[in-house]
Scaffold this motif. Sequence first.
Motif, mmCIF file in Angstrom:
data_model
loop_
_atom_site.group_PDB
_atom_site.id
_atom_site.type_symbol
_atom_site.label_atom_id
_atom_site.label_comp_id
_atom_site.label_asym_id
_atom_site.label_seq_id
_atom_site.Cartn_x
_atom_site.Cartn_y
_atom_site.Cartn_z
ATOM 1 N N VAL A 183 0.848 -1.190 0.000
ATOM 2 C CA VAL A 183 0.000 0.000 0.000
ATOM 3 C C VAL A 183 0.887 1.244 0.000
ATOM 4 C CG1 VAL A 183 -1.752 1.287 1.269
ATOM 5 C CG2 VAL A 183 -1.858 -1.207 1.177
ATOM 6 N N GLY A 184 0.632 2.143 -0.931
ATOM 7 C CA GLY A 184 1.443 3.349 -1.069
ATOM 8 C C GLY A 184 2.450 3.263 -2.197
ATOM 9 N N ALA A 185 2.667 2.053 -2.708
ATOM 10 C CA ALA A 185 3.584 1.907 -3.837
ATOM 11 C C ALA A 185 2.901 2.389 -5.120
ATOM 12 C CB ALA A 185 4.017 0.455 -3.974
ATOM 13 N N PHE A 186 3.702 2.610 -6.154
ATOM 14 C CA PHE A 186 3.173 3.044 -7.448
ATOM 15 C C PHE A 186 3.441 1.961 -8.494
ATOM 16 C CE2 PHE A 186 3.631 7.006 -5.170
ATOM 17 C CZ PHE A 186 2.515 7.726 -5.564
ATOM 18 N N VAL A 187 2.399 1.637 -9.263
ATOM 19 C CA VAL A 187 2.531 0.661 -10.340
ATOM 20 C C VAL A 187 2.126 1.327 -11.652
ATOM 21 C CG1 VAL A 187 2.111 -1.326 -8.848
ATOM 22 C CG2 VAL A 187 0.179 -0.209 -9.971
ATOM 23 N N MET A 188 2.660 0.797 -12.745
ATOM 24 C CA MET A 188 2.313 1.289 -14.072
ATOM 25 C C MET A 188 1.264 0.354 -14.671
ATOM 26 S SD MET A 188 4.237 3.985 -14.469
ATOM 27 C CE MET A 188 4.264 4.272 -16.249
ATOM 28 N N ILE A 189 0.083 0.887 -14.982
ATOM 29 C CA ILE A 189 -0.988 0.123 -15.605
ATOM 30 C C ILE A 189 -1.215 0.668 -16.999
ATOM 31 C CG2 ILE A 189 -3.390 -0.608 -15.454
ATOM 32 C CD1 ILE A 189 -3.284 -0.151 -12.466
ATOM 33 N N ARG A 190 -0.913 -0.160 -17.997
ATOM 34 C CA ARG A 190 -0.997 0.275 -19.400
ATOM 35 C C ARG A 190 -0.206 1.567 -19.618
ATOM 36 N NH1 ARG A 190 -5.299 -1.398 -23.028
ATOM 37 N NH2 ARG A 190 -6.157 -3.377 -22.319
#
Length: 412
Positions: A177-184
């Motif tokens: 929680v709090g991390a950043f992910v790249m979606i498309r």
Amino acid sequence: MFDRDAWLEIANTVLSNPLRTGLTGLSIALGIFILVVMQGLGTGLENGVQAAFGDRSSNMIEIRTGRAQLAYRGRKPNRIVQLHNADEVALKEQLDTIPAWSRLLFRWGSTVQYRNEQGSYGLRGVDPDQKDIAAVNVTAGRFINARDLSENRKVAVIGGQLLRDLFARGTKPADAVGAFVMIRGIKFAVVGTFDQAGSRWENRSVYVPFTTAQRLFQNSDIITKLSMGTGAAGIEETRATSTGMLSWLQNRLAVHPDDSEGVWVGNRNEDAEIFRSIFQGINLFVWFVGLMTLLAGAMGVANIMAIVVRERTKEIGVRMALGATSSSIVGQIVHESVVLMLISGCMGLVAGVWTLQSLAPFADHEFFSNPRVDFSSAILALGILVFVGVISALGPATRAVSIRPVEALRDE
């Protein structure tokens, strides 16, 4: 009070003819074994089906569109039927009560990346009520909320499989929680994680706000699916609701009333009722087969006890001549039958449980998991054995005490 002589006599009688006793006990043990294994397999099938549909609540109605197969109102067949935002708003106005409601925009094969790890997963744009409708098990953080929708926030709730695939081994849900992910190719902040036990497709998904998904990944107002929770409504009420929704949508979207492909309204309440009926039938069949097998074993015990009583006619006559009461003789014969039943039944029960536990690791399938025996069912089966043992011995025992001592002593 424990009577040592009585138990020694029972043991001597039971073991005096080991082949006969062994074959009779085998038939009883086999009956319990079949009952236990079949019930365990039925439970495994039920567990597997429930797990496979674990992301689908039983109290819901789903709406999807497809290709209209029939020409209607000047429109050609094989045309694509689509739901739009205006259709969703108009449909909600037709309903009296809406316990829960969620739109869905689905994109399978969406690339999700975290640092140097990436994979292809399912993207689901949803409304906050999706958590209750699909019974989403949030393990850390939170789910999508109303403010996420109104502000078109780029937030995501990731499934357990994404956590295991993309994050470092041993990462706890709360740490993601709090991390950043790249979606498309677009950055999203992880605000929560979820894990649906036994539902691998659900766990390979990521939830984002519906408005965000529609604006970023579709650039149109098309809705993939609508889901409505039905709360505590009964089958008849939900059936009337789903039928009314289907008729209204067919009229609005110009789909022929006999066209089952253009618009589909699925009532999960009906599906759940069908599954319950199926598994009730399976359980009844299992008990029927098991009881019939036990009955065959009981008949064998009754025959054996009849033979035993016949062989001990003189002994019974001597006992009665010496003052033995009818109840003591009947009790002795019944005890012998019950002991044979219980020992054989326990052996069959242990063998059945051991078989299920041995097969369980090799029988884990998408629609079959965790075959086991309910403890109360095992106790009930043993109780039935005791009852059958008493009944199967009462006949021969009653006939034995009805013989006059003088006639018994003369018997050859």
